[in-house]
Design a protein around this motif. Structure first.
Motif, PDB file in Angstrom:
ATOM      1  N   LEU A   1      38.684  52.491  48.482  1.00 28.60           N
ATOM      2  CA  LEU A   1      37.554  53.235  49.046  1.00 28.60           C
ATOM      3  C   LEU A   1      37.937  53.794  50.423  1.00 28.60           C
ATOM      4  O   LEU A   1      37.535  54.898  50.793  1.00 28.60           O
ATOM      5  N   GLU A   2      38.745  53.017  51.152  1.00 26.03           N
ATOM      6  CA  GLU A   2      39.198  53.475  52.484  1.00 26.03           C
ATOM      7  C   GLU A   2      39.948  54.800  52.367  1.00 26.03           C
ATOM      8  O   GLU A   2      39.806  55.682  53.200  1.00 26.03           O
ATOM      9  N   ARG A   3      40.753  54.928  51.312  1.00 29.02           N
ATOM     10  CA  ARG A   3      41.482  56.187  51.084  1.00 29.02           C
ATOM     11  C   ARG A   3      40.474  57.334  50.903  1.00 29.02           C
ATOM     12  O   ARG A   3      40.609  58.403  51.481  1.00 29.02           O
ATOM     13  N   TYR A   4      39.449  57.091  50.068  1.00 27.61           N
ATOM     14  CA  TYR A   4      38.473  58.162  49.819  1.00 27.61           C
ATOM     15  C   TYR A   4      37.711  58.534  51.087  1.00 27.61           C
ATOM     16  O   TYR A   4      37.292  59.676  51.254  1.00 27.61           O
ATOM     17  N   ARG A   5      37.546  57.564  51.996  1.00 31.76           N
ATOM     18  CA  ARG A   5      36.872  57.886  53.271  1.00 31.76           C
ATOM     19  C   ARG A   5      37.707  58.877  54.076  1.00 31.76           C
ATOM     20  O   ARG A   5      37.171  59.797  54.694  1.00 31.76           O
ATOM     21  N   VAL A   6      39.032  58.683  54.052  1.00 32.98           N
ATOM     22  CA  VAL A   6      39.905  59.630  54.763  1.00 32.98           C
ATOM     23  C   VAL A   6      39.879  60.991  54.060  1.00 32.98           C
ATOM     24  O   VAL A   6      39.764  62.042  54.707  1.00 32.98           O
ATOM     25  N   LEU A   7      39.932  60.959  52.723  1.00 31.65           N
ATOM     26  CA  LEU A   7      39.910  62.226  51.968  1.00 31.65           C
ATOM     27  C   LEU A   7      38.598  62.978  52.179  1.00 31.65           C
ATOM     28  O   LEU A   7      38.571  64.212  52.235  1.00 31.65           O
ATOM     29  N   GLU A   8      37.522  62.215  52.291  1.00 23.63           N
ATOM     30  CA  GLU A   8      36.199  62.819  52.546  1.00 23.63           C
ATOM     31  C   GLU A   8      36.251  63.639  53.842  1.00 23.63           C
ATOM     32  O   GLU A   8      35.798  64.785  53.902  1.00 23.63           O
ATOM     33  N   TRP A   9      36.853  63.047  54.873  1.00 24.96           N
ATOM     34  CA  TRP A   9      36.975  63.775  56.144  1.00 24.96           C
ATOM     35  C   TRP A   9      37.930  64.956  56.026  1.00 24.96           C
ATOM     36  O   TRP A   9      37.645  66.043  56.542  1.00 24.96           O
ATOM     37  N   LEU A  10      39.060  64.751  55.349  1.00 27.71           N
ATOM     38  CA  LEU A  10      40.025  65.865  55.223  1.00 27.71           C
ATOM     39  C   LEU A  10      39.363  67.063  54.549  1.00 27.71           C
ATOM     40  O   LEU A  10      39.521  68.208  54.981  1.00 27.71           O
ATOM     41  N   ASN A  11      38.611  66.778  53.502  1.00 27.63           N
ATOM     42  CA  ASN A  11      37.963  67.872  52.774  1.00 27.63           C
ATOM     43  C   ASN A  11      36.901  68.549  53.625  1.00 27.63           C
ATOM     44  O   ASN A  11      36.793  69.787  53.662  1.00 27.63           O
ATOM     45  N   HIS A  12      36.128  67.743  54.320  1.00 28.55           N
ATOM     46  CA  HIS A  12      35.083  68.293  55.193  1.00 28.55           C
ATOM     47  C   HIS A  12      35.715  69.157  56.294  1.00 28.55           C
ATOM     48  O   HIS A  12      35.261  70.281  56.562  1.00 28.55           O
ATOM     49  N   LEU A  13      36.764  68.630  56.901  1.00 30.05           N
ATOM     50  CA  LEU A  13      37.422  69.378  57.982  1.00 30.05           C
ATOM     51  C   LEU A  13      37.997  70.694  57.470  1.00 30.05           C
ATOM     52  O   LEU A  13      37.880  71.738  58.123  1.00 30.05           O
ATOM     53  N   ALA A  14      38.605  70.643  56.288  1.00 28.72           N
ATOM     54  CA  ALA A  14      39.248  71.848  55.740  1.00 28.72           C
ATOM     55  C   ALA A  14      38.224  72.917  55.380  1.00 28.72           C
ATOM     56  O   ALA A  14      38.393  74.099  55.703  1.00 28.72           O
ATOM     57  N   THR A  15      37.154  72.471  54.708  1.00 30.21           N
ATOM     58  CA  THR A  15      36.241  73.471  54.140  1.00 30.21           C
ATOM     59  C   THR A  15      35.143  73.902  55.102  1.00 30.21           C
ATOM     60  O   THR A  15      34.714  75.050  55.082  1.00 30.21           O
ATOM     61  N   GLU A  16      34.678  72.985  55.934  1.00 31.59           N
ATOM     62  CA  GLU A  16      33.538  73.307  56.803  1.00 31.59           C
ATOM     63  C   GLU A  16      33.959  73.712  58.217  1.00 31.59           C
ATOM     64  O   GLU A  16      33.316  74.560  58.829  1.00 31.59           O
ATOM     65  N   LEU A  17      35.002  73.105  58.739  1.00 28.36           N
ATOM     66  CA  LEU A  17      35.394  73.417  60.120  1.00 28.36           C
ATOM     67  C   LEU A  17      36.569  74.400  60.168  1.00 28.36           C
ATOM     68  O   LEU A  17      36.456  75.467  60.783  1.00 28.36           O
ATOM     69  N   HIS A  18      37.665  74.043  59.538  1.00 27.22           N
ATOM     70  CA  HIS A  18      38.864  74.894  59.612  1.00 27.22           C
ATOM     71  C   HIS A  18      38.539  76.338  59.225  1.00 27.22           C
ATOM     72  O   HIS A  18      38.804  77.280  59.975  1.00 27.22           O
ATOM     73  N   LYS A  19      37.959  76.514  58.061  1.00 24.79           N
ATOM     74  CA  LYS A  19      37.751  77.885  57.597  1.00 24.79           C
ATOM     75  C   LYS A  19      36.618  78.587  58.350  1.00 24.79           C
ATOM     76  O   LYS A  19      36.565  79.819  58.375  1.00 24.79           O
ATOM     77  N   SER A  20      35.745  77.823  58.992  1.00 19.39           N
ATOM     78  CA  SER A  20      34.746  78.473  59.857  1.00 19.39           C
ATOM     79  C   SER A  20      35.438  79.072  61.075  1.00 19.39           C
ATOM     80  O   SER A  20      35.080  80.167  61.530  1.00 19.39           O
ATOM     81  N   PHE A  21      36.435  78.357  61.601  1.00 22.04           N
ATOM     82  CA  PHE A  21      37.185  78.928  62.725  1.00 22.04           C
ATOM     83  C   PHE A  21      37.897  80.213  62.304  1.00 22.04           C
ATOM     84  O   PHE A  21      38.011  81.151  63.099  1.00 22.04           O
TER      85      PHE A  21
END
Ligand SMILES: N[C@@H](CCC(=O)N[C@@H](CS)C(=O)NCC(=O)O)C(=O)O
Length: 200
Positions: free
Chosen positions: A88-108
């Motif tokens: 589950l700890e792995r999925y917590r990191v993946l959850e953030w990676l996906n959020h950062l990529a799709t919501e923050l990175h591409k907004s920039f």
């Protein structure tokens, strides 16, 4: 391995992960706008999408997409910057990676785009500020984004947040986020990657 990068861009996250895990990697600098590589070649022959980063692998082939490269680099080093697969700890990191990529990175990416209208940019800025407020709250409660441990998600968040000042987003009200950014900026591996990219 060879990392295709542009100084300070999202490829910096992969560069930092390589340094954090002590992996030797050749670097190839690319002009993010013209796609020209330092050796005169066209980066689109490496990644036809033209987007950085790309990683040429020792086993052959080229891998792209920041969030994937971060997992690849971290996995090669064992479970230092990412928890073991299936946990589950792995999925917590993946959850953030996906959020950062799709919501923050591409907004920039929108804010760096000269054809985006001012109204749209303002809308995107407000959205980013809400996302930074969430990160500020999380790293105010715990030291790192996921599982109480420094991971590739923190590295990616650090690199993305570096762009805020370039597009007029003031992060100074986010005290915990600024402390988080300072903690990461002070890490020897981060200093080393920034120096190599000519940013420190
Ligand atoms: N989906 C790609 C996007 C990467 C991306 O947006 N890279 C930027 C630099 S931070 C870039 O190369 N922009 C220029 C372009 O896409 O032509 C990923 O996550 O790796």
């Amino acid at each position: 391995m060879k990392l295709y990068y542009a100084p300070g861009s999202c490829s910096l996250a992969v560069h930092i992960a390589l340094k954090e895990t002590g992996q030797v990697c050749e670097l190839a600098k690319v002009d993010v706008f013209t796609k020209a590589m330092d050796d005169g070649g066209d980066y689109r022959t490496v990644n036809p999408r033209g987007a950085l980063p790309a990683l040429a692998l020792d086993e052959g082939g080229v891998l792209t997409e920041v969030a994937v490269l971060l997992q690849y680099v971290a996995d090669k080093a064992g479970n230092v910057l990412i928890p073991a697969a299936g946990t589950l700890e792995r999925y917590r990191v993946l959850e953030w990676l996906n959020h950062l990529a799709t919501e923050l990175h591409k907004s920039f990416s929108v804010l760096f785009n000269p054809v985006a209208t001012d109204d749209f940019k303002q809308f995107v800025q407000q959205k980013l500020i809400r996302h930074f407020a969430e990160i500020d709250a999380v790293v105010g409660r715990e030291e790192w984004l996921a599982n109480g441990a420094y991971s590739v998600a923190d590295i990616y968040a650090f690199v993305i947040s570096n762009w805020a000042g370039m597009v007029g987003i003031d992060l100074s009200e986010f005290v915990a986020l600024e402390a988080f950014r300072s903690r990461i900026a002070a890490r020897p591996a981060v200093v080393a990657a920034l120096q190599v990219e000519g940013l420190a």
